[in-house]
Design a protein around this motif. Structure first.
Motif, PDB file in Angstrom:
ATOM      1  N   ALA A   6      42.290  51.636  28.833  1.00 15.75           N
ATOM      2  CA  ALA A   6      41.337  51.953  30.167  1.00 15.75           C
ATOM      3  C   ALA A   6      40.320  50.609  30.470  1.00 15.75           C
ATOM      4  CB  ALA A   6      40.299  53.039  29.768  1.00 15.75           C
ATOM      5  N   ARG A   7      39.693  49.879  29.196  1.00 14.26           N
ATOM      6  CA  ARG A   7      38.890  48.894  29.291  1.00 14.26           C
ATOM      7  C   ARG A   7      39.534  47.699  29.825  1.00 14.26           C
ATOM      8  NH1 ARG A   7      33.963  48.723  27.149  1.00 14.26           N
ATOM      9  NH2 ARG A   7      33.208  50.595  26.254  1.00 14.26           N
ATOM     10  N   ARG A   8      40.837  47.465  29.064  1.00 16.13           N
ATOM     11  CA  ARG A   8      41.542  46.407  29.778  1.00 16.13           C
ATOM     12  C   ARG A   8      41.884  46.173  30.963  1.00 16.13           C
ATOM     13  NH1 ARG A   8      46.672  46.764  26.873  1.00 16.13           N
ATOM     14  NH2 ARG A   8      47.453  47.775  28.760  1.00 16.13           N
ATOM     15  N   ALA A   9      42.450  47.643  31.581  1.00 17.04           N
ATOM     16  CA  ALA A   9      42.778  47.730  32.981  1.00 17.04           C
ATOM     17  C   ALA A   9      41.585  47.582  33.927  1.00 17.04           C
ATOM     18  CB  ALA A   9      43.236  49.078  33.387  1.00 17.04           C
ATOM     19  N   MET A  10      40.252  47.945  33.571  1.00 17.91           N
ATOM     20  CA  MET A  10      39.312  47.765  34.209  1.00 17.91           C
ATOM     21  C   MET A  10      38.808  46.319  34.443  1.00 17.91           C
ATOM     22  SD  MET A  10      36.568  51.047  33.559  1.00 17.91           S
ATOM     23  CE  MET A  10      35.632  50.351  34.895  1.00 17.91           C
ATOM     24  N   PRO A  17      33.238  47.572  32.818  1.00 14.65           N
ATOM     25  CA  PRO A  17      33.284  48.818  32.049  1.00 14.65           C
ATOM     26  C   PRO A  17      31.811  49.333  31.278  1.00 14.65           C
ATOM     27  CG  PRO A  17      34.298  47.316  30.891  1.00 14.65           C
ATOM     28  CD  PRO A  17      34.079  46.770  32.266  1.00 14.65           C
ATOM     29  N   ASP A  18      31.026  48.505  31.509  1.00 13.97           N
ATOM     30  CA  ASP A  18      29.778  48.727  30.662  1.00 13.97           C
ATOM     31  C   ASP A  18      28.647  48.127  31.665  1.00 13.97           C
ATOM     32  OD1 ASP A  18      30.924  49.472  28.110  1.00 13.97           O
ATOM     33  OD2 ASP A  18      31.737  47.264  28.220  1.00 13.97           O
ATOM     34  N   PHE A  19      27.565  48.939  31.242  1.00 11.27           N
ATOM     35  CA  PHE A  19      26.100  48.547  32.075  1.00 11.27           C
ATOM     36  C   PHE A  19      25.555  47.363  31.361  1.00 11.27           C
ATOM     37  CE2 PHE A  19      26.959  53.055  33.215  1.00 11.27           C
ATOM     38  CZ  PHE A  19      26.853  52.751  34.698  1.00 11.27           C
ATOM     39  N   ALA A  20      24.885  46.517  32.137  1.00 13.00           N
ATOM     40  CA  ALA A  20      24.262  45.704  31.876  1.00 13.00           C
ATOM     41  C   ALA A  20      22.860  45.827  30.974  1.00 13.00           C
ATOM     42  CB  ALA A  20      23.712  44.466  32.784  1.00 13.00           C
ATOM     43  N   PRO A  21      22.506  45.328  29.996  1.00 15.01           N
ATOM     44  CA  PRO A  21      21.092  45.819  29.420  1.00 15.01           C
ATOM     45  C   PRO A  21      19.759  46.152  30.413  1.00 15.01           C
ATOM     46  CG  PRO A  21      21.879  44.061  27.988  1.00 15.01           C
ATOM     47  CD  PRO A  21      22.881  44.215  29.291  1.00 15.01           C
ATOM     48  N   ALA A  22      19.889  45.254  31.445  1.00 15.04           N
ATOM     49  CA  ALA A  22      18.771  45.320  32.268  1.00 15.04           C
ATOM     50  C   ALA A  22      19.058  46.613  32.972  1.00 15.04           C
ATOM     51  CB  ALA A  22      18.921  44.157  33.459  1.00 15.04           C
ATOM     52  N   ALA A  23      20.114  47.102  33.708  1.00 17.29           N
ATOM     53  CA  ALA A  23      20.349  48.435  34.373  1.00 17.29           C
ATOM     54  C   ALA A  23      20.014  49.389  33.389  1.00 17.29           C
ATOM     55  CB  ALA A  23      21.962  48.351  34.701  1.00 17.29           C
ATOM     56  N   PRO A  89      17.583  48.676  46.539  1.00 20.23           N
ATOM     57  CA  PRO A  89      18.471  47.363  46.731  1.00 20.23           C
ATOM     58  C   PRO A  89      18.027  46.380  45.993  1.00 20.23           C
ATOM     59  CG  PRO A  89      18.202  48.512  49.028  1.00 20.23           C
ATOM     60  CD  PRO A  89      17.205  49.241  47.873  1.00 20.23           C
ATOM     61  N   GLY A  90      18.736  45.462  45.277  1.00 15.44           N
ATOM     62  CA  GLY A  90      18.456  44.429  44.377  1.00 15.44           C
ATOM     63  C   GLY A  90      18.077  44.891  42.962  1.00 15.44           C
ATOM     64  N   SER A  91      17.963  45.917  42.756  1.00 15.52           N
ATOM     65  CA  SER A  91      17.874  46.519  41.324  1.00 15.52           C
ATOM     66  C   SER A  91      18.787  46.044  40.538  1.00 15.52           C
ATOM     67  CB  SER A  91      17.500  47.574  41.163  1.00 15.52           C
ATOM     68  OG  SER A  91      18.395  48.556  41.424  1.00 15.52           O
ATOM     69  N   ALA A  92      18.898  46.135  39.148  1.00 17.94           N
ATOM     70  CA  ALA A  92      20.186  45.985  38.119  1.00 17.94           C
ATOM     71  C   ALA A  92      21.055  47.061  38.433  1.00 17.94           C
ATOM     72  CB  ALA A  92      19.596  45.762  36.736  1.00 17.94           C
ATOM     73  N   LEU A  93      20.389  48.482  38.641  1.00 17.34           N
ATOM     74  CA  LEU A  93      21.317  49.485  38.557  1.00 17.34           C
ATOM     75  C   LEU A  93      22.106  49.316  39.949  1.00 17.34           C
ATOM     76  CD1 LEU A  93      18.611  52.143  37.940  1.00 17.34           C
ATOM     77  CD2 LEU A  93      20.757  51.858  36.662  1.00 17.34           C
ATOM     78  N   ASP A  94      21.498  48.784  40.910  1.00 16.86           N
ATOM     79  CA  ASP A  94      22.405  48.564  42.284  1.00 16.86           C
ATOM     80  C   ASP A  94      23.267  47.602  42.106  1.00 16.86           C
ATOM     81  OD1 ASP A  94      22.458  49.210  45.476  1.00 16.86           O
ATOM     82  OD2 ASP A  94      21.883  47.102  45.544  1.00 16.86           O
ATOM     83  N   GLY A  95      23.014  46.559  41.323  1.00 21.21           N
ATOM     84  CA  GLY A  95      23.800  45.540  41.081  1.00 21.21           C
ATOM     85  C   GLY A  95      25.400  45.989  40.486  1.00 21.21           C
ATOM     86  N   HIS A  96      24.972  46.975  39.296  1.00 29.36           N
ATOM     87  CA  HIS A  96      26.298  47.463  38.929  1.00 29.36           C
ATOM     88  C   HIS A  96      27.069  48.198  39.601  1.00 29.36           C
ATOM     89  CE1 HIS A  96      28.904  48.795  35.511  1.00 29.36           C
ATOM     90  NE2 HIS A  96      28.720  49.821  35.997  1.00 29.36           N
ATOM     91  N   ALA A  97      26.255  49.268  40.516  1.00 29.78           N
ATOM     92  CA  ALA A  97      27.099  49.962  41.383  1.00 29.78           C
ATOM     93  C   ALA A  97      27.763  49.329  42.290  1.00 29.78           C
ATOM     94  CB  ALA A  97      25.986  51.149  42.099  1.00 29.78           C
ATOM     95  N   ASN A 110      35.139  58.713  31.226  1.00 28.86           N
ATOM     96  CA  ASN A 110      34.703  58.386  32.501  1.00 28.86           C
ATOM     97  C   ASN A 110      33.766  57.235  32.212  1.00 28.86           C
ATOM     98  OD1 ASN A 110      36.044  60.814  33.641  1.00 28.86           O
ATOM     99  ND2 ASN A 110      34.209  62.084  33.396  1.00 28.86           N
ATOM    100  N   PHE A 111      34.032  56.379  33.527  1.00 24.95           N
ATOM    101  CA  PHE A 111      33.207  55.145  33.507  1.00 24.95           C
ATOM    102  C   PHE A 111      32.179  55.343  35.040  1.00 24.95           C
ATOM    103  CE2 PHE A 111      36.936  54.028  31.139  1.00 24.95           C
ATOM    104  CZ  PHE A 111      36.340  53.056  30.162  1.00 24.95           C
ATOM    105  N   PRO A 112      30.966  55.871  34.611  1.00 28.45           N
ATOM    106  CA  PRO A 112      30.221  56.359  35.896  1.00 28.45           C
ATOM    107  C   PRO A 112      29.689  55.059  36.610  1.00 28.45           C
ATOM    108  CG  PRO A 112      28.937  56.591  33.800  1.00 28.45           C
ATOM    109  CD  PRO A 112      30.335  56.271  33.336  1.00 28.45           C
ATOM    110  N   MET A 113      29.446  55.153  37.820  1.00 28.40           N
ATOM    111  CA  MET A 113      28.917  54.188  38.657  1.00 28.40           C
ATOM    112  C   MET A 113      27.338  53.851  38.364  1.00 28.40           C
ATOM    113  SD  MET A 113      28.797  53.970  42.971  1.00 28.40           S
ATOM    114  CE  MET A 113      27.148  54.795  43.115  1.00 28.40           C
ATOM    115  N   LEU A 114      26.820  55.000  37.904  1.00 21.94           N
ATOM    116  CA  LEU A 114      25.256  55.081  37.596  1.00 21.94           C
ATOM    117  C   LEU A 114      25.168  55.352  35.995  1.00 21.94           C
ATOM    118  CD1 LEU A 114      23.762  56.168  40.740  1.00 21.94           C
ATOM    119  CD2 LEU A 114      23.900  53.848  40.253  1.00 21.94           C
ATOM    120  N   PRO A 115      24.275  54.809  35.394  1.00 19.87           N
ATOM    121  CA  PRO A 115      24.121  55.393  34.045  1.00 19.87           C
ATOM    122  C   PRO A 115      23.995  56.948  34.037  1.00 19.87           C
ATOM    123  CG  PRO A 115      22.725  53.459  34.327  1.00 19.87           C
ATOM    124  CD  PRO A 115      23.228  53.768  35.649  1.00 19.87           C
TER     125      PRO A 115
END
Length: 489
Positions: A6-10, A17-23, A89-97, A110-115
């Motif tokens: 799953a991680r490789r395919a993503m 597959p992972d959230f940045a520390p800032a998010a 908009p412009g937040s780290a959360l928004d950037g990952h989403a 599951n790999f959620p769009m938001l933490p």
């Protein structure tokens, strides 16, 4: 192994597959909404709201409630989680989403769009929790039509977290009332009313040509690290209730934004360019369709085929879905001619009811709140157009990952059954290869040996000769040609 795949395919498909520390840091700093909620927020916490979703769903985006009106009319309220309040908009959360644009659901995880602190907690419409929401009013008359759009912000409280499987069985008279329904006075009657209204909406859509398609949905069942089963997800009245209400709510949102001269990120399925191929398939099944795309005629053909051959209907549905073409997001602007949704037989449609799971819904929510508040449009035209294209591409990428993992899970389950024989149905036959779907467990693989003379719709008996879970491959050899199906072109 599945998690590794799953991680490789993503990663291969440009998904994170992972959230940045800032998010994650932003998510930790957020708090749940608390009263007073503000003068522009209606307090609807006293209504008998409930959620209906999969048994294991924790990211609850919608609540519903209904009230009967004079005559045959009814008033349906759909509450959608206010996610945009926590994801600026412009937040780290928004950037990952914005990078993934969707949650990705695979058998290992599951790999959620938001933490999860947001999607399954602070912005999820959990039972017995006060939450902010966008409420969409749907007025339904005796014929099933919805009236003037009305959308506003509100505080809501989920009285009962319900599941499709148990509510569907109860509504259909196949199971007992779920205890969570009986614990809320009046909720049983309200759900029966919701069911009646939903069926009225569905009948109205079908009258206008909405398509009744039935794809085969399979979920892997895991115990620990092992795949122990593949379960076919059955449709029922509870799933249809939510589907009907969400389609109606999304139509209301599109009309609401249009009335405010706001742009809309529409969800469209264009008039099928490969209509002639659908006509040819119908002809080989002894049916005639018009030479030009006609959704109502196609719907009537599908209903007849399901009644005549329920076994092969999911595969016919899949062929039609592919020939209709993919759904896509398109930004439209005031005064612009728009494309509708061929499969739903509607001209005004958007995605707005799953902002925890889909970025287009989050974008639409920002547009809705700006319109409600009388503010300016929060997106420039080039930005919204680019977002629509990006969301379409990332949705395609996510679906490829999910399909691969379903195949990989099936290969895992069958790995210790090499040499076993299975009954199945041919689902694909071309110069690229011949494919069959076995019935139990419901899995698809390639017929490597003895495929000569087979065509789509034939029933076969096959022997399992090879599996490759890392790449989602299952290979069969034909044992017997059980029955000849309709010869599709």
């Amino acid at each position: 192994m599945l998690l590794r795949v799953a991680r490789r395919a993503m990663t291969e498909h440009g998904l994170e597959p992972d959230f940045a520390p800032a998010a994650l840091a932003e998510a930790r700093q957020l708090a749940a909404p608390a009263s007073p909620f503000g003068p522009d927020v209606r307090d609807l916490r006293g209504l008998d709201w409930c959620s209906i979703d999969n048994d294991d769903s924790l990211d609850l985006d919608q609540l519903t409630v209904a009230a009967g009106l004079a005559g045959d009319s009814a008033h349906v309220l759909v509450a959608v989680a206010d996610v945009s309040a926590s994801v600026p908009p412009g937040s780290a959360l928004d950037g990952h989403a914005a990078a993934n644009t969707t949650s990705v659901y695979t058998p290992p995880r599951n790999f959620p769009m938001l933490p999860e602190r947001l999607s399954t907690d602070l912005t999820s419409l959990d039972q017995d929790q006060d939450r902010l929401a966008i409420v969409i009013e749907v007025m339904v008359d005796g014929a099933g039509s919805s009236g003037t759009p009305n959308v506003y912000r509100a505080a809501v409280r989920n009285k009962a977290k319900l599941a499709y499987s148990s509510v569907g069985a109860w509504l259909e008279g196949k199971g007992a009332m779920p205890p969570a329904i009986g614990a809320v006075p009046g909720l049983a009657d309200n759900l029966r009313l919701q069911d009646q209204v939903a069926r009225r909406l569905r009948a109205d859509r079908h009258e206008h040509g909405a398509l009744e398609l039935e794809s085969l949905e399979v979920r892997a069942r895991l115990e620990g690290d092992a795949v122990v089963g593949l379960e076919r997800e059955e449709r029922n009245r509870a799933k249809e209730l939510i589907e009907d209400f969400m389609i109606a709510a999304n139509g209301v949102i599109a009309r609401f934004l249009k009335a405010h001269d706001f742009p809309i990120m529409r969800r469209v399925v264009r008039s099928p360019e490969r209509w002639q191929r659908i006509v040819d398939i119908a002809l080989h099944l002894g049916e005639r369709l018009p030479s030009e795309p006609d959704a109502k005629a196609l719907q009537e053909f599908l209903l007849r085929r399901r009644a005549a051959d329920a076994l092969r209907f999911p595969d016919l549905s899949l062929a039609v879905i592919k020939l209709l073409g993919r759904g896509e997001y398109v930004a439209s602007f005031p005064g612009q001619e728009v494309t509708g949704h061929f499969g739903l037989a509607v001209s005004d449609y958007t995605h707005s009811t799953a902002p925890n799971r889909r970025y287009p819904d989050l974008v639409t929510q920002r547009l809705i709140k700006a319109a409600v508040e009388g503010a300016k449009v929060p997106y420039a035209r080039p930005e919204l157009e680019a977002l629509a294209t990006h969301c379409t591409q990332k949705e395609d990428d996510a679906q490829k990952v999910e399909r691969l993992l379903r195949k990989a899970a099936a290969a895992c389950l069958l790995s210790d059954r090499i040499g076993g024989e299975f009954d199945g149905l041919v689902t694909g036959a071309s110069s690229k290869g011949t494919w069959a779907r076995i019935f139990d467990p419901p899995a698809e693989g390639r017929i490597e040996r003895g495929q000569e003379g087979l065509d789509v719709g034939d029933q076969v008996r096959v022997k399992l000769i090879h599996t490759d879970p890392e790449h989602g491959f299952i290979d069969f050899a034909r044992v017997a040609h059980v029955a000849v199906g309709p010869r599709l072109p």
